[in-house]
Design an enzyme around this catalytic site. Structure first.
Site, PDB file in Angstrom:
ATOM      1  N   HIS A  40      -3.079  -4.732  -1.282  1.00  0.00           N
ATOM      2  CA  HIS A  40      -1.881  -4.370  -0.519  1.00  0.00           C
ATOM      3  C   HIS A  40      -1.852  -4.771   0.954  1.00  0.00           C
ATOM      4  CE1 HIS A  40      -0.582  -2.169  -4.008  1.00  0.00           C
ATOM      5  NE2 HIS A  40      -1.738  -1.517  -4.028  1.00  0.00           N
ATOM      6  N   HIS A 147      -4.417   4.018  -2.899  1.00  0.00           N
ATOM      7  CA  HIS A 147      -3.378   3.651  -3.865  1.00  0.00           C
ATOM      8  C   HIS A 147      -2.028   3.590  -3.160  1.00  0.00           C
ATOM      9  CE1 HIS A 147      -0.985   3.559  -7.532  1.00  0.00           C
ATOM     10  NE2 HIS A 147      -0.313   4.604  -7.097  1.00  0.00           N
TER      11      HIS A 147
END
Length: 152
Positions: A40, A147
């Site tokens: 990410h 996450h």
């Protein structure tokens, strides 16, 4: 005397194996936080939204190995700014857990969405640059992002 030497040698062998074995196994193991960064984080970010950005990044970051990941978000902010989200507003994660946090400010992000007709091994993604709030799950000690839960 021979028994003492055997015991000392055995003890040294156990000590050496105890030191060597974890390093051999541990080097290839990615922590949840490292996995988050790989999947990410793109601090540099695209200066201009290129239509091929997602295709290239998803491939480079190993998210098209064996299958096409359907959706992914890249964050174009500093790691310090993303880590700080872990101390911001607590919200419930999509999976019902309570370790998610919503960013106070908007973040520069790029959403990569697998195009409907795309099939592995040719993973084609649409690329959409946005400024949105992000919801991130945090865990561990230190408490760090593990996450990417949602964009809101």
């Amino acid at each position: 005397m021979g028994l003492e030497k055997s015991f000392i040698l055995f003890s040294l062998l156990v000590l050496v194996l105890g030191c060597v074995q974890p390093s051999l196994v541990g080097e290839s193991k990615e922590s949840p936080s490292e996995k988050f960064k790989r999947r990410h984080m793109d601090e540099e970010g695209p200066y201009q939204s290129s239509p091929t950005y997602c295709n290239q990044m998803m491939k480079d970051r190993g998210m098209t190995s064996g299958r096409c990941k359907p959706l992914n978000t890249f964050v174009h902010e500093s790691w310090a700014k993303v880590k700080a989200i872990c101390s911001q507003d607590k919200v419930t994660c999509k999976n019902g857990k309570s370790n998610c946090h919503k960013s106070i400010s908007t973040l520069n992000i790029t959403d990569c969405l697998l195009m409907g007709s795309s099939k592995y091994p040719k993973c084609d993604y649409s690329t959409t640059a946005r400024q949105k709030h992000s919801i991130i799950a945090c865990d561990g000690n230190p408490y760090v992002p593990v996450h990417y839960d949602a964009t809101v």
